[in-house]
Write a protein that holds these residues in place. Structure first.
Motif, PDB file in Angstrom:
ATOM      1  N   MET A 102      34.959  39.380 -32.798  1.00  0.00           N
ATOM      2  CA  MET A 102      34.176  38.363 -32.100  1.00  0.00           C
ATOM      3  C   MET A 102      33.340  39.102 -31.061  1.00  0.00           C
ATOM      4  N   LEU A 103      32.019  39.157 -31.286  1.00  0.00           N
ATOM      5  CA  LEU A 103      31.144  39.938 -30.397  1.00  0.00           C
ATOM      6  C   LEU A 103      29.914  39.141 -30.019  1.00  0.00           C
ATOM      7  N   PRO A 104      29.534  39.152 -28.735  1.00  0.00           N
ATOM      8  CA  PRO A 104      28.271  38.505 -28.345  1.00  0.00           C
ATOM      9  C   PRO A 104      27.100  39.224 -29.019  1.00  0.00           C
ATOM     10  N   ARG A 105      26.155  38.463 -29.583  1.00  0.00           N
ATOM     11  CA  ARG A 105      24.967  39.040 -30.219  1.00  0.00           C
ATOM     12  C   ARG A 105      24.137  39.752 -29.152  1.00  0.00           C
ATOM     13  N   GLU A 106      23.793  41.002 -29.433  1.00  0.00           N
ATOM     14  CA  GLU A 106      22.991  41.775 -28.465  1.00  0.00           C
ATOM     15  C   GLU A 106      21.549  41.270 -28.440  1.00  0.00           C
ATOM     16  N   ASP A 107      20.857  41.596 -27.352  1.00  0.00           N
ATOM     17  CA  ASP A 107      19.431  41.271 -27.196  1.00  0.00           C
ATOM     18  C   ASP A 107      19.153  39.765 -27.221  1.00  0.00           C
ATOM     19  N   ARG A 108      20.130  38.952 -26.803  1.00  0.00           N
ATOM     20  CA  ARG A 108      19.880  37.504 -26.697  1.00  0.00           C
ATOM     21  C   ARG A 108      19.589  37.165 -25.238  1.00  0.00           C
ATOM     22  N   PRO A 109      18.656  36.250 -24.962  1.00  0.00           N
ATOM     23  CA  PRO A 109      18.434  35.831 -23.571  1.00  0.00           C
ATOM     24  C   PRO A 109      19.675  35.149 -23.014  1.00  0.00           C
ATOM     25  N   ALA A 110      19.867  35.251 -21.701  1.00  0.00           N
ATOM     26  CA  ALA A 110      21.081  34.727 -21.057  1.00  0.00           C
ATOM     27  C   ALA A 110      21.263  33.232 -21.304  1.00  0.00           C
ATOM     28  N   ASP A 111      20.157  32.497 -21.432  1.00  0.00           N
ATOM     29  CA  ASP A 111      20.268  31.044 -21.614  1.00  0.00           C
ATOM     30  C   ASP A 111      20.425  30.664 -23.095  1.00  0.00           C
ATOM     31  N   ARG A 112      20.383  31.656 -24.007  1.00  0.00           N
ATOM     32  CA  ARG A 112      20.572  31.360 -25.443  1.00  0.00           C
ATOM     33  C   ARG A 112      21.558  32.356 -26.073  1.00  0.00           C
ATOM     34  N   PRO A 113      22.817  32.354 -25.593  1.00  0.00           N
ATOM     35  CA  PRO A 113      23.786  33.309 -26.139  1.00  0.00           C
ATOM     36  C   PRO A 113      24.204  32.931 -27.563  1.00  0.00           C
ATOM     37  N   LEU A 114      24.716  33.892 -28.301  1.00  0.00           N
ATOM     38  CA  LEU A 114      25.234  33.642 -29.647  1.00  0.00           C
ATOM     39  C   LEU A 114      26.427  34.566 -29.866  1.00  0.00           C
ATOM     40  N   LEU A 115      27.533  33.994 -30.320  1.00  0.00           N
ATOM     41  CA  LEU A 115      28.731  34.786 -30.584  1.00  0.00           C
ATOM     42  C   LEU A 115      28.867  35.003 -32.084  1.00  0.00           C
ATOM     43  N   ASP A 116      28.892  36.257 -32.510  1.00  0.00           N
ATOM     44  CA  ASP A 116      29.104  36.589 -33.925  1.00  0.00           C
ATOM     45  C   ASP A 116      30.596  36.674 -34.201  1.00  0.00           C
ATOM     46  N   ILE A 117      31.067  35.879 -35.166  1.00  0.00           N
ATOM     47  CA  ILE A 117      32.482  35.910 -35.560  1.00  0.00           C
ATOM     48  C   ILE A 117      32.571  36.277 -37.036  1.00  0.00           C
ATOM     49  N   HIS A 118      33.301  37.354 -37.330  1.00  0.00           N
ATOM     50  CA  HIS A 118      33.510  37.791 -38.714  1.00  0.00           C
ATOM     51  C   HIS A 118      34.980  37.566 -39.057  1.00  0.00           C
ATOM     52  N   ALA A 119      35.227  36.792 -40.106  1.00  0.00           N
ATOM     53  CA  ALA A 119      36.607  36.440 -40.451  1.00  0.00           C
ATOM     54  C   ALA A 119      36.836  36.525 -41.955  1.00  0.00           C
ATOM     55  N   PHE A 120      38.095  36.814 -42.322  1.00  0.00           N
ATOM     56  CA  PHE A 120      38.499  36.850 -43.728  1.00  0.00           C
ATOM     57  C   PHE A 120      39.513  35.744 -43.997  1.00  0.00           C
ATOM     58  N   VAL A 121      39.277  35.014 -45.079  1.00  0.00           N
ATOM     59  CA  VAL A 121      40.239  34.030 -45.569  1.00  0.00           C
ATOM     60  C   VAL A 121      41.006  34.707 -46.705  1.00  0.00           C
ATOM     61  N   TYR A 122      42.321  34.876 -46.526  1.00  0.00           N
ATOM     62  CA  TYR A 122      43.142  35.548 -47.545  1.00  0.00           C
ATOM     63  C   TYR A 122      43.877  34.515 -48.396  1.00  0.00           C
ATOM     64  N   ILE A 123      43.862  34.768 -49.710  1.00  0.00           N
ATOM     65  CA  ILE A 123      44.673  33.965 -50.627  1.00  0.00           C
ATOM     66  C   ILE A 123      45.533  34.934 -51.449  1.00  0.00           C
ATOM     67  N   GLU A 124      46.467  34.380 -52.239  1.00  0.00           N
ATOM     68  CA  GLU A 124      47.462  35.245 -52.897  1.00  0.00           C
ATOM     69  C   GLU A 124      47.068  35.713 -54.295  1.00  0.00           C
ATOM     70  N   ARG A 125      46.204  34.939 -54.991  1.00  0.00           N
ATOM     71  CA  ARG A 125      45.885  35.301 -56.380  1.00  0.00           C
ATOM     72  C   ARG A 125      44.385  35.158 -56.635  1.00  0.00           C
ATOM     73  N   PRO A 126      43.841  36.003 -57.527  1.00  0.00           N
ATOM     74  CA  PRO A 126      42.406  35.908 -57.835  1.00  0.00           C
ATOM     75  C   PRO A 126      41.995  34.512 -58.300  1.00  0.00           C
ATOM     76  N   SER A 127      42.908  33.813 -59.009  1.00  0.00           N
ATOM     77  CA  SER A 127      42.563  32.474 -59.526  1.00  0.00           C
ATOM     78  C   SER A 127      42.319  31.467 -58.403  1.00  0.00           C
ATOM     79  N   GLN A 128      42.834  31.758 -57.198  1.00  0.00           N
ATOM     80  CA  GLN A 128      42.663  30.832 -56.077  1.00  0.00           C
ATOM     81  C   GLN A 128      41.305  31.000 -55.392  1.00  0.00           C
ATOM     82  N   LYS A 129      40.635  32.109 -55.702  1.00  0.00           N
ATOM     83  CA  LYS A 129      39.373  32.413 -55.033  1.00  0.00           C
ATOM     84  C   LYS A 129      38.325  31.327 -55.305  1.00  0.00           C
TER      85      LYS A 129
END
Length: 323
Positions: free
Chosen positions: A242-269
């Protein structure tokens, strides 16, 4: 049998008497899966701190919700539902519950008003009977789903259950978190059962869960919706960064969130992603709104689905996924 159906007189929690000591302590909600523990935690705190879903076994961490009152501070510990484990994950969840019970000031046993007592309830009540010193409140949840006759029968059955196992309930209180019935009364009954002392958390704190864990839980809640039959327990979510997006103006912040959803079997994908990625997109939109409300900032959410084969039974993968 003492059943509470109206607020005790006095005090009014908003205006404590000047001589009343401040109290602060830990209350734990237990019960079989899907007994309404997380919904009740959220209702008492007044904001979402625990994820809820129609399928059982949703909670996987002990979430502490913090209730601030002028006369007291209640720290609510919402545990996974105690159940007969079928996997290593299940065993670890049960261990979390028992460890928590040993450390709290009062235990609230949640029993749905609209479901007769079953073997799961008796199993938990028997475990509770072995904890001698900690006061136990029976909380009859989901009263909005039961008529008065069914509710009366349930109250009698719960009182009888305590007698059979050789202990007395400190209180028996019917509540509906969804309809906001008797939730304040429950808080009033919990307060005298925690020790005198100053607040343990700063005013304004609603939980001590790390933001990253709460974000992962909100994504998992959205991912669980609509796949109850196919994937009730197979989904885990890990927020990689979870990282604040660089080069954003103070009044327009944006938080970048990278997440993985894990499942148990390829068939569930395919179930998670959906035709042409439609379902995963819906999960992203729904969870992003909740995350933005939680964090109070605009969010860019990047979701990916990965297979972690049979992770519920693999100690190494359980550790990696935070269990």
């Amino acid at each position: 049998m003492s059943v509470r159906t109206q607020s005790p007189e006095p005090p009014d929690s908003s205006e404590p008497s000047s001589g009343a000591p401040h109290r602060a302590g830990f209350a734990c909600f237990v019960g079989r899966p899907n007994a309404g523990k997380s919904t009740l935690t959220n209702a008492l705190v007044g904001q979402k701190v625990a994820i809820t879903a129609n399928q059982p076994q949703t909670t996987r961490h002990t979430v502490r919700g913090i209730v601030h009152r002028t006369d007291a501070q209640l720290i609510l510990v919402d545990t996974p539902g105690l159940h007969k484990p079928r996997t290593l994950l299940g065993e670890r969840l049960n261990d979390i519950v028992r460890t928590t019970w040993a450390e709290v000031d009062v235990i609230g046993f949640c029993l749905p008003a609209n479901e007769k007592l079953g073997p799961g309830d008796r199993f938990i009540a028997k475990e509770l009977a072995s904890i001698k010193k900690t006061p136990k409140i029976a909380i009859v949840t989901k009263t909005d789903l039961a008529d008065s006759k069914t509710l009366a029968e349930q109250l009698i059955a719960i009182d009888q259950l305590g007698k059979e196992l050789g202990f007395e309930w400190a209180e028996i209180v019917p509540v509906s978190a969804v309809a906001d019935q008797q939730v304040d009364l429950l808080a009033d009954l919990l307060v005298p059962l925690v020790p005198e002392g100053p607040a343990l958390y700063p005013e304004g704190d609603l939980t001590d869960e790390p933001e990253q864990v709460m974000v992962a839980e909100l994504i998992r809640e959205a991912a669980l919706e609509g796949v109850r039959d196919e994937l009730p327990h197979s989904i885990a979510v890990v927020v990689e960064e979870m990282l604040p997006r660089e080069d954003r103006p103070a009044d327009r912040p944006l938080l970048d969130i990278h997440a993985f959803v894990y499942i148990e079997r390829p068939s569930q994908k395919g179930i998670i992603i959906g035709p042409k990625g439609k379902r995963l997109k819906e999960v992203g939109i729904k969870s992003r709104k909740q995350i933005e409300a939680l964090l109070g900032t605009p969010v860019f959410l990047d979701l990916h689905v990965k297979v972690a084969k049979d992770w519920q039974r693999d100690p190494r993968q359980l550790r990696k996924l935070g269990f």
